[in-house]
Every structure is written in structure tokens, then in C-alpha cells.
Design an enzyme around this catalytic site. Structure first.
Site, PDB file in Angstrom:
ATOM      1  N   ASP A   7       0.844  -1.089  -0.081  1.00 35.94           N
ATOM      2  CA  ASP A   7       0.000  -0.048  -0.131  1.00 35.94           C
ATOM      3  C   ASP A   7       1.047   1.189   0.028  1.00 35.94           C
ATOM      4  O   ASP A   7       2.184   1.178   0.263  1.00 35.94           O
ATOM      5  CB  ASP A   7      -0.726  -0.002   1.251  1.00 35.94           C
ATOM      6  CG  ASP A   7      -1.819   1.229   1.487  1.00 35.94           C
ATOM      7  OD1 ASP A   7      -2.304   1.501   0.311  1.00 35.94           O
ATOM      8  OD2 ASP A   7      -1.828   1.804   2.275  1.00 35.94           O
ATOM      9  N   ASP A   9       0.089   5.021   1.067  1.00 35.67           N
ATOM     10  CA  ASP A   9      -0.115   6.096   2.329  1.00 35.67           C
ATOM     11  C   ASP A   9      -0.231   5.131   3.633  1.00 35.67           C
ATOM     12  O   ASP A   9      -0.916   4.306   3.656  1.00 35.67           O
ATOM     13  CB  ASP A   9      -1.398   6.727   1.952  1.00 35.67           C
ATOM     14  CG  ASP A   9      -1.294   7.564   0.904  1.00 35.67           C
ATOM     15  OD1 ASP A   9      -0.158   7.958   0.436  1.00 35.67           O
ATOM     16  OD2 ASP A   9      -2.317   7.992   0.327  1.00 35.67           O
ATOM     17  N   ASP A  15       0.735   9.203   6.416  1.00 32.71           N
ATOM     18  CA  ASP A  15      -0.741   9.278   5.732  1.00 32.71           C
ATOM     19  C   ASP A  15      -1.195  10.615   6.343  1.00 32.71           C
ATOM     20  O   ASP A  15      -0.691  11.272   7.101  1.00 32.71           O
ATOM     21  CB  ASP A  15      -1.533   7.973   6.185  1.00 32.71           C
ATOM     22  CG  ASP A  15      -2.550   8.031   5.329  1.00 32.71           C
ATOM     23  OD1 ASP A  15      -3.020   8.823   4.739  1.00 32.71           O
ATOM     24  OD2 ASP A  15      -3.544   7.164   5.819  1.00 32.71           O
ATOM     25  N   SER A  16      -2.347  11.057   5.758  1.00 32.62           N
ATOM     26  CA  SER A  16      -3.104  12.193   6.330  1.00 32.62           C
ATOM     27  C   SER A  16      -4.391  11.895   6.261  1.00 32.62           C
ATOM     28  O   SER A  16      -4.945  11.682   5.225  1.00 32.62           O
ATOM     29  CB  SER A  16      -2.553  13.487   5.644  1.00 32.62           C
ATOM     30  OG  SER A  16      -3.582  14.577   5.866  1.00 32.62           O
ATOM     31  N   SER A  53      -9.176   7.689  -3.555  1.00 38.84           N
ATOM     32  CA  SER A  53     -10.566   8.348  -3.711  1.00 38.84           C
ATOM     33  C   SER A  53     -10.545   9.773  -3.805  1.00 38.84           C
ATOM     34  O   SER A  53     -11.627  10.418  -4.203  1.00 38.84           O
ATOM     35  CB  SER A  53     -11.578   7.869  -2.696  1.00 38.84           C
ATOM     36  OG  SER A  53     -11.224   8.263  -1.388  1.00 38.84           O
ATOM     37  N   ARG A  57     -13.294  12.448  -5.196  1.00 38.83           N
ATOM     38  CA  ARG A  57     -13.754  13.619  -4.348  1.00 38.83           C
ATOM     39  C   ARG A  57     -13.403  14.909  -4.974  1.00 38.83           C
ATOM     40  O   ARG A  57     -13.525  16.015  -4.128  1.00 38.83           O
ATOM     41  CB  ARG A  57     -13.129  13.336  -2.764  1.00 38.83           C
ATOM     42  CG  ARG A  57     -13.564  12.147  -2.127  1.00 38.83           C
ATOM     43  CD  ARG A  57     -12.629  11.766  -1.011  1.00 38.83           C
ATOM     44  NE  ARG A  57     -12.879  10.490  -0.616  1.00 38.83           N
ATOM     45  CZ  ARG A  57     -13.612  10.291   0.647  1.00 38.83           C
ATOM     46  NH1 ARG A  57     -14.114  11.416   1.395  1.00 38.83           N
ATOM     47  NH2 ARG A  57     -13.541   8.952   1.040  1.00 38.83           N
ATOM     48  N   HIS A  91     -11.887   5.520  -7.674  1.00 39.18           N
ATOM     49  CA  HIS A  91     -13.199   5.527  -7.290  1.00 39.18           C
ATOM     50  C   HIS A  91     -13.542   5.953  -5.799  1.00 39.18           C
ATOM     51  O   HIS A  91     -12.491   5.701  -4.908  1.00 39.18           O
ATOM     52  CB  HIS A  91     -13.868   4.489  -7.745  1.00 39.18           C
ATOM     53  CG  HIS A  91     -13.634   4.072  -9.046  1.00 39.18           C
ATOM     54  ND1 HIS A  91     -12.868   3.037  -9.377  1.00 39.18           N
ATOM     55  CD2 HIS A  91     -13.971   4.690  -9.994  1.00 39.18           C
ATOM     56  CE1 HIS A  91     -12.823   2.891 -10.812  1.00 39.18           C
ATOM     57  NE2 HIS A  91     -13.710   3.969 -11.090  1.00 39.18           N
ATOM     58  N   CYS A  99     -12.195  -2.318  -8.171  1.00 40.74           N
ATOM     59  CA  CYS A  99     -10.755  -2.088  -7.833  1.00 40.74           C
ATOM     60  C   CYS A  99     -10.384  -1.601  -6.678  1.00 40.74           C
ATOM     61  O   CYS A  99      -9.288  -1.533  -6.020  1.00 40.74           O
ATOM     62  CB  CYS A  99     -10.396  -1.305  -8.920  1.00 40.74           C
ATOM     63  SG  CYS A  99     -11.081   0.352  -9.338  1.00 40.74           S
ATOM     64  N   ASP A 126      -1.662  -0.840   5.960  1.00 38.91           N
ATOM     65  CA  ASP A 126      -1.759  -0.241   7.452  1.00 38.91           C
ATOM     66  C   ASP A 126      -3.407  -0.330   7.897  1.00 38.91           C
ATOM     67  O   ASP A 126      -3.636   0.008   8.772  1.00 38.91           O
ATOM     68  CB  ASP A 126      -1.062   1.240   7.315  1.00 38.91           C
ATOM     69  CG  ASP A 126      -1.965   2.087   6.670  1.00 38.91           C
ATOM     70  OD1 ASP A 126      -2.279   1.659   5.496  1.00 38.91           O
ATOM     71  OD2 ASP A 126      -2.131   3.202   7.037  1.00 38.91           O
TER      72      ASP A 126
END
Length: 186
Positions: A7, A9, A15-16, A53, A57, A91, A99, A126
Site C-alpha cells: 500500500d 499511504d 498518511d494524512s 478516492s 472527491r 473511485h 478495484c 496499514d
């Protein structure tokens, strides 16, 4: 071919909760790029499978995502690492696509692209959805406690056999030690 699926982030970079929306916000977790380099040196190809995503968004566009990934590739190369491919889902959860992790669509695409079974291929994430997508694809799940990892661990419900490590560097150290002492597959 030896393969590891990561993965992005929370595993490779910090990450955030507000998403990584620009190259400036992409900051590697200390030791993560060097860990990828050690995998490469041991003969492993490394691919990234990441839900993004933020595109759906409208927090960033595909050009920005490509710029983020270019920064990641450049930083990896400076550490002597090579990321072979990046697979991503643009998505939102509401789109109910195949996916987006925890569904296995990205992993199926990786399997097709690299022409190999994912049975036993390490996948490092994570979040529970990272591990679920890999597990249903036959991958061996590894949870890192960076990013959302500590919360994921505390919540529980991990796939059977999930191994847990403080970060990607620790996971790679243990994984390569185990691989060096295991007999080769038939």
C-alpha cells in the site's frame, strides 16, 4: 518472479486524514525507501496498490496524482530502490467498483499484468481493507503499525496469519531473514 505488493499511504509515506493531495505532502516514512531497495537487491519486484478516492472527491486530479508518483519514484531511485508499477483505484466507496480495496480488483490486475499467481505473495498495508484485498487474492498479509496501522491492530479482525511489524523497514528485515532460511519452493 518474486513480488511484493505495498500500500502507499501509511506504508511508504506518511498518511494524512485530509489525503495526500500534492507532491509537497508526500513525505516518505524513514527507512521505507531503503527497505524497498533491500527487497530489490534480494530479487523482489515491488508494486504499489493504492486506493486514491481523492480523485473522485475532486481533491486532486490525475495530473497531480502522477506528479505525486513521480516524486515517489525519484525519491525511491535516490535510495537505490525501484517501484515496478503503481496500481490505483480512483473511485469513491459509494461507486462500488471492483478495484477499490477491500475488493480484489487491483490484485487481480496485478496478477494478470505480471502473469503470476498471488498465492503467498507478501502484501503490506496499514488498514484492514489493504489486508483483506490481498488475503482474498491469496497473498500473505503483513500489517505495519505506521499510518492507520495501530488503530487497525487495536480494532482487530485481521485476516488469519497476519504478521505485524512496527514499520516497512522492520517487516522487510524479518521477511528477508525468513526468506533466506526457508527452503526454495518446489
Amino acid at each position: 518472479m518474486k513480488l511484493v505488493i505495498l500500500d502507499r499511504d501509511g506504508v511508504i509515506n506518511h498518511d494524512s486524514p485530509e489525503f495526500i493531495k500534492s507532491p509537497a505532502e508526500w513525505i516518505p516514512i524513514p527507512g521505507s525507501l531503503e527497505a524497498i531497495a533491500r527487497l530489490n537487491q534480494a530479487g523482489y519486484r515491488v508494486v504499489v496498490a493504492s486506493n486514491q478516492s481523492g480523485i473522485a472527491r475532486e481533491l486532486f486530479d490525475i495530473t497531480t496524482l502522477n506528479a505525486i508518483h513521480q516524486k515517489m519514484h525519484a525519491a525511491a531511485q535516490l535510495a537505490g530502490a525501484d517501484i515496478d508499477a503503481i496500481f490505483f483505484c480512483p473511485h469513491a466507496a459509494i461507486d462500488n467498483c471492483d478495484c477499490r480495496k477491500p475488493k480484489a480488483g487491483m490484485f487481480e490486475e496485478i496478477s494478470k499484468r505480471f502473469k503470476l499467481s498471488l498465492k503467498g505473495v507478501p502484501t503490506v498495508g496499514d488498514s484492514l481493507r489493504d489486508l483483506q484485498a490481498g488475503f482474498i487474492s491469496g497473498c500473505a498479509p503483513y500489517l505495519v503499525l505506521t499510518g492507520k496501522g495501530e488503530k487497525t491492530y487495536a480494532t482487530g479482525g485481521l485476516p488469519p496469519g497476519t504478521q505485524i511489524f512496527p514499520d516497512l523497514a522492520a517487516m522487510v528485515t524479518a521477511f528477508l531473514k525468513q526468506a533466506a532460511t526457508s527452503p526454495p519452493a518446489p
